[in-house]
Design a protein around this motif. Structure first.
Motif, PDB file in Angstrom:
ATOM      1  N   ASP A   7       0.767  -1.139  -0.136  1.00 44.69           N
ATOM      2  CA  ASP A   7      -0.012   0.063   0.065  1.00 44.69           C
ATOM      3  C   ASP A   7       0.943   1.268   0.085  1.00 44.69           C
ATOM      4  N   GLY A   8       0.159   2.318  -0.203  1.00 45.63           N
ATOM      5  CA  GLY A   8       1.138   3.709  -0.387  1.00 45.63           C
ATOM      6  C   GLY A   8       0.321   4.654  -1.242  1.00 45.63           C
ATOM      7  N   PRO A   9       0.859   5.810  -0.970  1.00 46.90           N
ATOM      8  CA  PRO A   9       0.124   7.057  -1.934  1.00 46.90           C
ATOM      9  C   PRO A   9       0.720   7.017  -3.222  1.00 46.90           C
ATOM     10  N   SER A  10       0.160   7.740  -4.127  1.00 43.47           N
ATOM     11  CA  SER A  10       0.411   7.714  -5.627  1.00 43.47           C
ATOM     12  C   SER A  10       1.665   8.183  -5.895  1.00 43.47           C
ATOM     13  N   GLY A  11       2.327   7.534  -6.875  1.00 46.21           N
ATOM     14  CA  GLY A  11       3.653   7.916  -7.283  1.00 46.21           C
ATOM     15  C   GLY A  11       4.706   7.295  -6.309  1.00 46.21           C
ATOM     16  N   ALA A  12       4.467   6.450  -5.370  1.00 44.90           N
ATOM     17  CA  ALA A  12       5.504   5.918  -4.460  1.00 44.90           C
ATOM     18  C   ALA A  12       6.462   5.085  -5.302  1.00 44.90           C
ATOM     19  N   GLY A  13       5.812   4.426  -6.272  1.00 49.05           N
ATOM     20  CA  GLY A  13       6.538   3.423  -6.962  1.00 49.05           C
ATOM     21  C   GLY A  13       5.986   2.257  -6.807  1.00 49.05           C
ATOM     22  N   LYS A  14       4.823   2.081  -6.207  1.00 50.88           N
ATOM     23  CA  LYS A  14       4.121   0.718  -5.910  1.00 50.88           C
ATOM     24  C   LYS A  14       4.261  -0.205  -7.090  1.00 50.88           C
ATOM     25  N   SER A  15       3.706   0.205  -8.084  1.00 46.24           N
ATOM     26  CA  SER A  15       3.331  -0.526  -9.490  1.00 46.24           C
ATOM     27  C   SER A  15       4.613  -1.042  -9.950  1.00 46.24           C
ATOM     28  N   SER A  16       5.447  -0.200 -10.443  1.00 40.36           N
ATOM     29  CA  SER A  16       6.976  -0.621 -10.910  1.00 40.36           C
ATOM     30  C   SER A  16       7.581  -1.557 -10.187  1.00 40.36           C
ATOM     31  N   VAL A  17       7.686  -1.233  -8.798  1.00 41.28           N
ATOM     32  CA  VAL A  17       8.557  -1.986  -7.701  1.00 41.28           C
ATOM     33  C   VAL A  17       7.754  -3.466  -7.757  1.00 41.28           C
ATOM     34  N   SER A  18       6.370  -3.402  -7.338  1.00 41.21           N
ATOM     35  CA  SER A  18       5.648  -4.707  -7.604  1.00 41.21           C
ATOM     36  C   SER A  18       6.010  -5.475  -8.742  1.00 41.21           C
ATOM     37  N   LYS A  19       6.005  -4.876  -9.700  1.00 46.68           N
ATOM     38  CA  LYS A  19       5.986  -5.539 -11.021  1.00 46.68           C
ATOM     39  C   LYS A  19       7.409  -6.410 -11.218  1.00 46.68           C
ATOM     40  N   MET A 203      16.001   6.333  -2.031  1.00 46.10           N
ATOM     41  CA  MET A 203      16.417   4.872  -2.426  1.00 46.10           C
ATOM     42  C   MET A 203      16.353   4.923  -3.885  1.00 46.10           C
ATOM     43  N   THR A 204      16.949   4.037  -4.677  1.00 46.74           N
ATOM     44  CA  THR A 204      17.021   3.661  -6.118  1.00 46.74           C
ATOM     45  C   THR A 204      15.929   2.804  -6.251  1.00 46.74           C
ATOM     46  N   PHE A 205      15.555   2.692  -7.462  1.00 47.98           N
ATOM     47  CA  PHE A 205      14.532   1.602  -7.703  1.00 47.98           C
ATOM     48  C   PHE A 205      14.955   0.121  -7.332  1.00 47.98           C
ATOM     49  N   GLU A 206      16.285   0.025  -7.690  1.00 50.78           N
ATOM     50  CA  GLU A 206      16.929  -1.350  -7.314  1.00 50.78           C
ATOM     51  C   GLU A 206      16.751  -1.519  -5.839  1.00 50.78           C
ATOM     52  N   GLU A 207      16.893  -0.660  -5.129  1.00 52.59           N
ATOM     53  CA  GLU A 207      17.110  -0.816  -3.770  1.00 52.59           C
ATOM     54  C   GLU A 207      15.712  -0.956  -3.106  1.00 52.59           C
ATOM     55  N   SER A 208      14.653  -0.292  -3.862  1.00 50.58           N
ATOM     56  CA  SER A 208      13.354  -0.195  -3.078  1.00 50.58           C
ATOM     57  C   SER A 208      12.918  -1.943  -3.538  1.00 50.58           C
ATOM     58  N   VAL A 209      13.332  -2.345  -4.670  1.00 51.35           N
ATOM     59  CA  VAL A 209      12.937  -3.961  -5.154  1.00 51.35           C
ATOM     60  C   VAL A 209      13.661  -4.822  -4.122  1.00 51.35           C
ATOM     61  N   ARG A 210      14.752  -4.665  -3.945  1.00 47.73           N
ATOM     62  CA  ARG A 210      15.411  -5.391  -2.995  1.00 47.73           C
ATOM     63  C   ARG A 210      15.080  -5.448  -1.414  1.00 47.73           C
ATOM     64  N   ALA A 211      14.477  -4.118  -0.944  1.00 49.08           N
ATOM     65  CA  ALA A 211      14.246  -4.040   0.298  1.00 49.08           C
ATOM     66  C   ALA A 211      12.723  -5.166   0.500  1.00 49.08           C
ATOM     67  N   ILE A 212      11.909  -5.073  -0.539  1.00 49.36           N
ATOM     68  CA  ILE A 212      10.667  -5.773  -0.608  1.00 49.36           C
ATOM     69  C   ILE A 212      11.106  -7.311  -0.885  1.00 49.36           C
ATOM     70  N   THR A 213      12.060  -7.570  -1.760  1.00 51.11           N
ATOM     71  CA  THR A 213      12.342  -8.886  -1.996  1.00 51.11           C
ATOM     72  C   THR A 213      12.867  -9.612  -0.589  1.00 51.11           C
ATOM     73  N   ASP A 214      13.615  -8.731   0.149  1.00 51.93           N
ATOM     74  CA  ASP A 214      14.152  -9.283   1.567  1.00 51.93           C
ATOM     75  C   ASP A 214      13.159  -9.615   2.324  1.00 51.93           C
ATOM     76  N   LEU A 215      12.059  -8.877   2.350  1.00 50.02           N
ATOM     77  CA  LEU A 215      10.893  -9.042   3.320  1.00 50.02           C
ATOM     78  C   LEU A 215      10.145 -10.369   2.863  1.00 50.02           C
ATOM     79  N   ILE A 216      10.069 -10.578   1.674  1.00 52.32           N
ATOM     80  CA  ILE A 216       9.277 -11.785   1.402  1.00 52.32           C
ATOM     81  C   ILE A 216      10.373 -13.049   1.781  1.00 52.32           C
ATOM     82  N   LYS A 217      11.504 -13.004   1.346  1.00 49.42           N
ATOM     83  CA  LYS A 217      12.554 -14.042   1.513  1.00 49.42           C
ATOM     84  C   LYS A 217      12.588 -14.545   3.084  1.00 49.42           C
TER      85      LYS A 217
END
Ligand code: DC
Length: 220
Positions: A7-19, A203-217
């Motif tokens: 979840d989060g506000p518009s433009g936080a990168g939810k869609s691209s990071v989630s993808k 955070m860069t895009f890659e850092e955001s992706v990694r942060a979430i991937t780590d939480l999933i792991k």
């Protein structure tokens, strides 16, 4: 099934990071904003006044909204037509924020979202995924960034598409939509008690992706 709520506000990168996270983890990405956008687009197209709740309800009674996957890409169909190409304009953004305040609109889209999570491992992004749609999600993230940073990202995205835009107007829209999404009575934008807050301002895009991937792991 495994589910990740973003979840989060518009433009936080939810869609691209989630993808990107969905691709790496082999999950299905469900962009729930597109569902609200599809209703907003349909209202605009049919001259349905969004402030007129009974007119919106009448529109809903004749609508079938479906999510489909096409090569891993989400498509939204309204009464059998693919409306996906028309959903990402500024007009539709503002109308989606307005229409999403209506409780019957939220109820109308609830089952479509829950079904997607029953049938697939999902990473689902929206405003109320952890609080309302999937309260039992395995991972809950609140992805945010400063309003200025979010407006800047949106500005660059639109410039890249050769759209004529003004940064100040975009920032104004971002702030207005945040206010509407946060202050509405039904399912307002807010982190659930269990959500992990990820602030992507610096955070860069890659850092955001990694942060979430780590939480999933951590949870698998
Ligand atoms: O994520 P987005 O910008 O595409 O969403 C468009 C609008 O839809 C947003 O302003 C608020 C609404 N929305 C919502 O209320 N609940 C969701 N789960 C997703 C979007």
């Amino acid at each position: 099934m495994f589910s990740v709520a973003i979840d989060g506000p518009s433009g936080a990168g939810k869609s691209s990071v989630s993808k990107a996270v969905a691709k790496a983890a082999g999950f299905v990405h469900v962009d729930t904003g597109a569902l609200y956008r599809s209703l907003a687009y349909t209202a605009i197209k049919n001259n349905v006044e969004i402030s007129d709740i009974s007119a919106v309800d009448k529109m809903l009674s004749n609508l079938d909204v479906a999510l489909k996957l096409d090569n891993g890409e989400q498509k939204v169909y309204v009464n059998g037509d693919d409306v996906t190409p028309y959903l990402r304009t500024e007009d539709v953004s503002m109308a989606a924020s307005n229409i999403s305040k209506i409780p019957s609109v939220r109820a109308f889209l609830l089952e479509t979202q829950r079904r997607a999570a029953r049938e697939n491992n999902v990473i689902m992004d929206g405003r109320d995924i952890a609080t309302v749609v999937l309260p039992d999600a395995d991972v809950k993230v609140f992805l945010t960034a400063s309003a200025e940073k979010r407006a800047e990202r949106r500005y660059k995205e639109l410039l890249a598409k050769n759209e004529e835009v003004e940064y100040n107007k975009i920032l104004e829209d971002v702030i207005k939509r945040d206010k509407q999404d946060t202050e509405r009575e039904t399912a307002p934008l807010k982190p659930s008690e269990e959500s992990v807050i990820v602030d992507t301002t610096s955070m860069t895009f890659e850092e955001s992706v990694r942060a979430i991937t780590d939480l999933i792991k951590e949870r698998i």
